[in-house]
Design an enzyme around this catalytic site. Structure first.
Site, mmCIF file in Angstrom:
data_model
loop_
_atom_site.group_PDB
_atom_site.id
_atom_site.type_symbol
_atom_site.label_atom_id
_atom_site.label_comp_id
_atom_site.label_asym_id
_atom_site.label_seq_id
_atom_site.Cartn_x
_atom_site.Cartn_y
_atom_site.Cartn_z
ATOM 1 N N ARG A 121 62.595 38.418 19.586
ATOM 2 C CA ARG A 121 61.136 38.586 19.483
ATOM 3 C C ARG A 121 60.340 37.391 20.024
ATOM 4 O O ARG A 121 59.181 37.204 19.677
ATOM 5 C CB ARG A 121 60.694 38.843 18.043
ATOM 6 C CG ARG A 121 61.134 40.176 17.524
ATOM 7 C CD ARG A 121 60.168 40.682 16.468
ATOM 8 N NE ARG A 121 60.673 41.899 15.885
ATOM 9 C CZ ARG A 121 61.442 41.924 14.809
ATOM 10 N NH1 ARG A 121 61.763 40.806 14.187
ATOM 11 N NH2 ARG A 121 61.860 43.063 14.356
ATOM 12 N N LYS A 143 51.619 36.802 32.243
ATOM 13 C CA LYS A 143 52.083 38.176 32.496
ATOM 14 C C LYS A 143 53.566 38.105 32.838
ATOM 15 O O LYS A 143 53.958 37.426 33.794
ATOM 16 C CB LYS A 143 51.336 38.792 33.683
ATOM 17 C CG LYS A 143 49.959 39.298 33.341
ATOM 18 C CD LYS A 143 49.407 40.114 34.507
ATOM 19 C CE LYS A 143 48.031 40.648 34.200
ATOM 20 N NZ LYS A 143 47.439 41.361 35.351
ATOM 21 N N GLU A 185 46.636 34.283 48.400
ATOM 22 C CA GLU A 185 46.114 34.284 47.014
ATOM 23 C C GLU A 185 45.089 33.152 46.822
ATOM 24 O O GLU A 185 44.169 33.279 46.017
ATOM 25 C CB GLU A 185 47.246 34.121 45.995
ATOM 26 C CG GLU A 185 48.250 35.279 45.955
ATOM 27 C CD GLU A 185 47.805 36.488 45.106
ATOM 28 O OE1 GLU A 185 46.756 36.424 44.444
ATOM 29 O OE2 GLU A 185 48.534 37.506 45.145
ATOM 30 N N LYS A 227 42.200 30.157 37.733
ATOM 31 C CA LYS A 227 42.959 31.167 36.982
ATOM 32 C C LYS A 227 42.929 30.841 35.493
ATOM 33 O O LYS A 227 42.759 31.723 34.654
ATOM 34 C CB LYS A 227 44.395 31.279 37.494
ATOM 35 C CG LYS A 227 45.180 32.334 36.710
ATOM 36 C CD LYS A 227 46.184 33.098 37.499
ATOM 37 C CE LYS A 227 46.760 34.231 36.658
ATOM 38 N NZ LYS A 227 47.881 34.904 37.272
ATOM 39 N N GLU A 237 43.210 40.915 29.961
ATOM 40 C CA GLU A 237 42.610 41.751 31.006
ATOM 41 C C GLU A 237 41.798 42.913 30.453
ATOM 42 O O GLU A 237 42.021 44.072 30.790
ATOM 43 C CB GLU A 237 43.688 42.248 31.985
ATOM 44 C CG GLU A 237 43.069 42.764 33.279
ATOM 45 C CD GLU A 237 44.065 42.900 34.430
ATOM 46 O OE1 GLU A 237 44.962 42.050 34.543
ATOM 47 O OE2 GLU A 237 43.909 43.845 35.193
ATOM 48 N N ARG A 241 39.208 39.306 33.612
ATOM 49 C CA ARG A 241 40.459 39.009 34.312
ATOM 50 C C ARG A 241 40.685 39.952 35.500
ATOM 51 O O ARG A 241 41.392 39.614 36.444
ATOM 52 C CB ARG A 241 41.641 39.060 33.327
ATOM 53 C CG ARG A 241 42.952 38.580 33.943
ATOM 54 C CD ARG A 241 44.015 38.258 32.907
ATOM 55 N NE ARG A 241 45.264 37.940 33.579
ATOM 56 C CZ ARG A 241 46.305 37.357 33.011
ATOM 57 N NH1 ARG A 241 46.250 37.016 31.744
ATOM 58 N NH2 ARG A 241 47.393 37.102 33.689
ATOM 59 N N ASN A 245 42.133 40.739 40.542
ATOM 60 C CA ASN A 245 42.743 41.825 41.313
ATOM 61 C C ASN A 245 42.041 42.057 42.647
ATOM 62 O O ASN A 245 42.307 43.041 43.332
ATOM 63 C CB ASN A 245 42.743 43.132 40.514
ATOM 64 C CG ASN A 245 43.576 43.005 39.267
ATOM 65 O OD1 ASN A 245 44.552 42.262 39.238
ATOM 66 N ND2 ASN A 245 43.176 43.701 38.211
ATOM 67 N N HIS A 248 43.830 43.483 45.566
ATOM 68 C CA HIS A 248 45.092 44.013 45.056
ATOM 69 C C HIS A 248 45.099 45.536 44.922
ATOM 70 O O HIS A 248 46.157 46.129 44.847
ATOM 71 C CB HIS A 248 45.430 43.378 43.701
ATOM 72 C CG HIS A 248 45.943 41.973 43.835
ATOM 73 N ND1 HIS A 248 45.189 40.969 44.401
ATOM 74 C CD2 HIS A 248 47.142 41.410 43.517
ATOM 75 C CE1 HIS A 248 45.898 39.843 44.399
ATOM 76 N NE2 HIS A 248 47.088 40.081 43.870
ATOM 77 N N HIS A 252 48.139 46.761 46.661
ATOM 78 C CA HIS A 252 49.246 47.422 45.956
ATOM 79 C C HIS A 252 49.565 48.769 46.587
ATOM 80 O O HIS A 252 50.732 49.152 46.702
ATOM 81 C CB HIS A 252 48.905 47.645 44.481
ATOM 82 C CG HIS A 252 49.089 46.413 43.654
ATOM 83 N ND1 HIS A 252 48.363 46.170 42.513
ATOM 84 C CD2 HIS A 252 49.922 45.357 43.802
ATOM 85 C CE1 HIS A 252 48.730 45.003 41.996
ATOM 86 N NE2 HIS A 252 49.675 44.494 42.764
ATOM 87 N N HIS A 265 53.936 40.422 49.249
ATOM 88 C CA HIS A 265 52.790 40.712 48.385
ATOM 89 C C HIS A 265 51.493 40.106 48.958
ATOM 90 O O HIS A 265 50.479 40.791 49.109
ATOM 91 C CB HIS A 265 53.076 40.188 46.979
ATOM 92 C CG HIS A 265 51.907 40.280 46.063
ATOM 93 N ND1 HIS A 265 51.412 41.488 45.617
ATOM 94 C CD2 HIS A 265 51.102 39.326 45.545
ATOM 95 C CE1 HIS A 265 50.366 41.260 44.845
ATOM 96 N NE2 HIS A 265 50.157 39.960 44.785
HETATM 97 ZN ZN ZN Z 1 48.781 38.791 43.698
#
Ligand code: ZN
Ligand code: ADP
Length: 362
Positions: A121, A143, A185, A227, A237, A241, A245, A248, A252, A265
């Site tokens: 945990r 994340k 980025e 960030k 988020e 936040r 993106n 993105h 994506h 990416h």
């Molecule tokens: Zn990214």
């Protein structure tokens, strides 16, 4: 060495940025943590170059280090490897006071963080990101995830590291295409929050690509600070936040349509940022200079900006993204360099209009 504090009440931590930090990591960690059992997770490329120095640094400070390295590559970020890592945690008799250290790019960081979040945990973990992308993005903010056949990062959670150590020297061995993808980025941070960072990149790209110390420190520390500020205000988020993106949404979709094989990416995000800017221009909320300035940096970096993909395929992929809220697309759109808004007013007709034209034909 520069220190950035990420203030998340009980989960607060520091990001340390500078040269030659790898050899000092053990000593710095030992100031706050009793020596303990430790699993050092890395990939085979990085182990060869930096495995010994990091393992030694901890061993000299009495940590009981077991090093485990995986083959490199995004496909390694899977649940089978997570199981293998849990087996190693048990074999090395880790308990809830032990430590997991991730040494590597985003793949190693996300997978190791996921192990740390879930083993018993949750046990403490530290990030030592070695790719620019991981240094400015994935190692900060908590994340953690593994991929699922249904999608990237589909199985994961939020779990903050105890510290992040960024040694800018590691970028000297990073393949240049990975460096350029990471810079995408950094451009993102400039567009969403910091016109000065953006102007610095316009002016100092040569220094950045030559890995000059001051230039690297500037782009990495500024990106981490932005960030950190965003994550402090919105850890999970819920709203703010989401500005991270930027680029993105379409990025994506491009990765999905090309099955994560054609673009790194950051390369897909660069194209996504240009399309998002085109949408903003179509909506009348940004002027063409916002596009031209980004395009100019990307050309300077040698980033490829044409996809040849069908608009229809990209749009279909947009709707399967896990960030889609109740079937509505949410776009982060620039209004000027340094400022973005979040909009759910972008309809399919507008998307076709923008995606049907080659990026350079506007
Ligand atoms: Zn990214
Ligand atoms: P990312 O960090 O871009 O999310 P990866 O973790 O897959 O993705 O790292 C990209 C590639 O770069 C991998 O092949 C990894 O082994 C390699 N790599 C990462 N950091 C370094 C480094 N400092 N020196 C050499 N290779 C590196």
């Amino acid at each position: 060495m520069k220190t950035i504090h990420v203030n998340l009440s009980a989960d607060s931590y520091n990001i340390y940025i500078g040269k030659d930090i790898l050899a000092k990591v053990g000593e710095i960690v030992a100031k706050d943590k009793e020596p303990c059992k430790m699993l050092l997770i890395t990939d085979e490329n990085i182990e060869k170059i930096y495995g010994d120095v990091v393992a030694e640094s901890f061993r000299q400070n009495n940590f009981d280090v077991k090093l485990l390295s995986l083959p490199p590559g995004e496909e390694q970020k899977n649940i089978e490897n997570a199981l293998l890592l849990y087996d190693n945690c048990f074999a090395h008799k880790l308990d809830r006071k032990s430590l997991i250290v991730a040494l590597g790019g985003g793949v190693v960081g996300d997978l190791s963080g996921f192990i740390a979040a879930t083993f018993m945990r949750g046990i403490p973990y530290i990030q030592i990101p070695t790719s620019l992308l991981a240094q400015v993005d994935s190692s900060i903010g908590g994340k953690v995830a593994v991929n699922h056949p249904k999608g990237k990062n589909m199985i994961g959670c939020f779990y903050q590291p105890k510290a992040v150590f960024i040694d800018t020297n590691t970028l000297s061995s990073l393949p240049s295409k990975e460096m350029v993808a990471g810079i995408a980025e950094v451009i993102k941070y400039g567009v969403i929050r910091d016109a000065e960072l953006f102007a610095f990149m316009e002016k100092s790209m040569d220094a950045i690509l030559q890995l000059q110390d001051e230039a690297l420190l500037k782009i990495i520390a500024t990106s981490c600070q932005i960030k950190a500020n965003v994550v402090e205000q919105d850890e999970k988020e819920k709203d703010l936040r989401a500005i991270l993106n930027y680029g993105h949404t379409i990025g994506h979709a491009i990765e999905t349509v090309t099955h994560y094989k054609q673009y790194r990416h950051g390369e897909a995000v660069a194209i996504g940022m240009l399309y998002a800017t085109k949408i903003a221009i179509e909506l009348g909320i940004a002027d063409t200079s916002v596009f031209d300035r980004q395009l100019s940096i990307m050309k300077n970096l040698g980033l490829s900006i044409q996809t040849g993909l069908k608009s229809e395929d990209i749009i279909k992929a947009l709707y399967t993204d896990k960030k889609t809220v109740s079937g509505r697309l949410r776009f982060v759109l620039p209004t000027k360099i340094g400022e973005v808004i979040i909009s759910d007013k972008v309809n399919d007709e507008m998307l076709y209009r923008v995606l049907d034209k080659p990026l350079l034909a506007f």
